[in-house]
Design a protein around this motif. Structure first.
Motif, PDB file in Angstrom:
ATOM      1  N   TRP A 253       3.071  -8.415   2.769  1.00  0.00           N
ATOM      2  CA  TRP A 253       2.062  -7.353   2.657  1.00  0.00           C
ATOM      3  C   TRP A 253       1.248  -7.252   3.940  1.00  0.00           C
ATOM      4  O   TRP A 253       0.899  -6.161   4.366  1.00  0.00           O
ATOM      5  CB  TRP A 253       1.142  -7.579   1.478  1.00  0.00           C
ATOM      6  N   SER A 254       0.928  -8.409   4.531  1.00  0.00           N
ATOM      7  CA  SER A 254       0.159  -8.405   5.784  1.00  0.00           C
ATOM      8  C   SER A 254       0.942  -7.722   6.891  1.00  0.00           C
ATOM      9  O   SER A 254       0.382  -6.914   7.651  1.00  0.00           O
ATOM     10  CB  SER A 254      -0.174  -9.839   6.213  1.00  0.00           C
ATOM     11  N   ILE A 255       2.210  -8.042   6.987  1.00  0.00           N
ATOM     12  CA  ILE A 255       3.046  -7.423   8.021  1.00  0.00           C
ATOM     13  C   ILE A 255       3.154  -5.918   7.796  1.00  0.00           C
ATOM     14  O   ILE A 255       3.040  -5.126   8.731  1.00  0.00           O
ATOM     15  CB  ILE A 255       4.437  -8.094   8.050  1.00  0.00           C
ATOM     16  N   GLN A 256       3.323  -5.528   6.541  1.00  0.00           N
ATOM     17  CA  GLN A 256       3.424  -4.100   6.228  1.00  0.00           C
ATOM     18  C   GLN A 256       2.123  -3.365   6.549  1.00  0.00           C
ATOM     19  O   GLN A 256       2.142  -2.281   7.137  1.00  0.00           O
ATOM     20  CB  GLN A 256       3.788  -3.925   4.754  1.00  0.00           C
ATOM     21  N   LEU A 257       0.976  -3.961   6.168  1.00  0.00           N
ATOM     22  CA  LEU A 257      -0.315  -3.341   6.461  1.00  0.00           C
ATOM     23  C   LEU A 257      -0.561  -3.283   7.968  1.00  0.00           C
ATOM     24  O   LEU A 257      -1.007  -2.263   8.498  1.00  0.00           O
ATOM     25  CB  LEU A 257      -1.454  -4.099   5.773  1.00  0.00           C
ATOM     26  N   GLY A 258      -0.282  -4.380   8.669  1.00  0.00           N
ATOM     27  CA  GLY A 258      -0.459  -4.397  10.125  1.00  0.00           C
ATOM     28  C   GLY A 258       0.422  -3.374  10.814  1.00  0.00           C
ATOM     29  O   GLY A 258      -0.021  -2.680  11.748  1.00  0.00           O
ATOM     30  N   ASP A 259       1.662  -3.250  10.359  1.00  0.00           N
ATOM     31  CA  ASP A 259       2.567  -2.258  10.929  1.00  0.00           C
ATOM     32  C   ASP A 259       2.070  -0.839  10.665  1.00  0.00           C
ATOM     33  O   ASP A 259       2.104   0.018  11.547  1.00  0.00           O
ATOM     34  CB  ASP A 259       3.970  -2.450  10.347  1.00  0.00           C
ATOM     35  N   GLU A 260       1.575  -0.623   9.455  1.00  0.00           N
ATOM     36  CA  GLU A 260       1.039   0.699   9.105  1.00  0.00           C
ATOM     37  C   GLU A 260      -0.160   1.053   9.990  1.00  0.00           C
ATOM     38  O   GLU A 260      -0.270   2.172  10.480  1.00  0.00           O
ATOM     39  CB  GLU A 260       0.637   0.730   7.628  1.00  0.00           C
ATOM     40  N   LEU A 261      -1.056   0.092  10.183  1.00  0.00           N
ATOM     41  CA  LEU A 261      -2.240   0.354  11.006  1.00  0.00           C
ATOM     42  C   LEU A 261      -1.886   0.555  12.475  1.00  0.00           C
ATOM     43  O   LEU A 261      -2.478   1.405  13.152  1.00  0.00           O
ATOM     44  CB  LEU A 261      -3.243  -0.787  10.861  1.00  0.00           C
ATOM     45  N   LEU A 262      -0.952  -0.239  12.977  1.00  0.00           N
ATOM     46  CA  LEU A 262      -0.607  -0.150  14.398  1.00  0.00           C
ATOM     47  C   LEU A 262       0.222   1.087  14.739  1.00  0.00           C
ATOM     48  O   LEU A 262       0.223   1.526  15.890  1.00  0.00           O
ATOM     49  CB  LEU A 262       0.138  -1.413  14.833  1.00  0.00           C
ATOM     50  N   THR A 263       0.930   1.642  13.779  1.00  0.00           N
ATOM     51  CA  THR A 263       1.788   2.790  14.079  1.00  0.00           C
ATOM     52  C   THR A 263       1.187   4.124  13.647  1.00  0.00           C
ATOM     53  O   THR A 263       1.831   5.155  13.821  1.00  0.00           O
ATOM     54  CB  THR A 263       3.171   2.625  13.411  1.00  0.00           C
ATOM     55  N   ARG A 264      -0.021   4.110  13.120  1.00  0.00           N
ATOM     56  CA  ARG A 264      -0.674   5.382  12.746  1.00  0.00           C
ATOM     57  C   ARG A 264      -0.994   6.172  14.013  1.00  0.00           C
ATOM     58  O   ARG A 264      -1.645   5.655  14.921  1.00  0.00           O
ATOM     59  CB  ARG A 264      -1.955   5.123  11.963  1.00  0.00           C
ATOM     60  N   PRO A 265      -0.568   7.424  14.070  1.00  0.00           N
ATOM     61  CA  PRO A 265      -0.811   8.233  15.281  1.00  0.00           C
ATOM     62  C   PRO A 265      -2.299   8.439  15.585  1.00  0.00           C
ATOM     63  O   PRO A 265      -2.686   8.459  16.756  1.00  0.00           O
ATOM     64  CB  PRO A 265      -0.142   9.573  14.961  1.00  0.00           C
ATOM     65  N   ASP A 266      -3.124   8.552  14.547  1.00  0.00           N
ATOM     66  CA  ASP A 266      -4.543   8.796  14.797  1.00  0.00           C
ATOM     67  C   ASP A 266      -5.272   7.551  15.307  1.00  0.00           C
ATOM     68  O   ASP A 266      -6.403   7.644  15.785  1.00  0.00           O
ATOM     69  CB  ASP A 266      -5.229   9.353  13.547  1.00  0.00           C
ATOM     70  N   LEU A 267      -4.663   6.380  15.226  1.00  0.00           N
ATOM     71  CA  LEU A 267      -5.283   5.151  15.730  1.00  0.00           C
ATOM     72  C   LEU A 267      -4.692   4.678  17.064  1.00  0.00           C
ATOM     73  O   LEU A 267      -5.121   3.656  17.593  1.00  0.00           O
ATOM     74  CB  LEU A 267      -5.146   4.023  14.694  1.00  0.00           C
TER      75      LEU A 267
END
Length: 169
Positions: free
Chosen positions: A76-90
């Motif tokens: 879950w941590s890896i999935q959340l971190g990946d989601e946050l790092l690959t968001r275009p607005d961030l």
């Protein structure tokens, strides 16, 4: 390990403040759910020493939460971190942070670290409150029940127990 467990039981049975044990467990959760050799974990360790939380609960909590993290939470941590790092607005935020040495040392560009810190911060207050309630319930109900048992009363009346108490302090 057994020594730490014995010290934790001693702390649970003592008159030390329940918040010290609960805070130790909550802080140890942050270390347990993130990669061990991180700068933020050094800050958490320093904070635990400054606040003077129960160190037995703190180190035992690190072991428990590391096991929980590796078995259950890391995907879950890896999935959340990946989601946050690959968001275009961030993307501009991560680019600006990574350009500075301090943020680069925190290794938030690593998916497990970023996701683990986010999950640990989300769970910090619930873990603290649940731990606080459990310590209080243990002291009010379980400890009183154990002290009322005949076997406990017989053991406490023995000379062996008095010698143990003398040398345990």
């Amino acid at each position: 390990m057994l020594t730490m467990l014995a010290k934790l039981l001693k702390a649970l049975n003592s008159e030390s403040a329940p918040w010290q044990i609960a805070l130790a467990l909550a802080l140890s959760m942050i270390i347990g759910l993130t990669p061990l050799w991180s700068l933020h974990n050094l800050v958490i360790l320093l904070l635990a020493m400054i606040i003077r939380v129960n160190l037995s609960a703190f180190f035992l909590g690190i072991l428990v939460f590391t096991g929980i993290g590796m078995a259950l939470v890391d995907p879950w941590s890896i999935q959340l971190g990946d989601e946050l790092l690959t968001r275009p607005d961030l993307q501009t935020l991560w680019t600006e942070l990574y350009a500075q040495d301090f943020w680069r040392m925190l290794a938030f560009n690593h998916t497990l670290t970023l996701g683990g810190v986010c999950l640990a911060l989300i769970a910090f207050i619930p873990v603290f409150v649940i731990s606080l309630i459990l310590v209080r319930v243990y002291r009010e109900r379980v400890l009183n029940w154990v002290n009322k048992l005949k076997i406990t009363q017989m053991l406490k009346a023995s000379t062996f127990y008095s010698l143990y108490q003398k040398f345990a302090e």
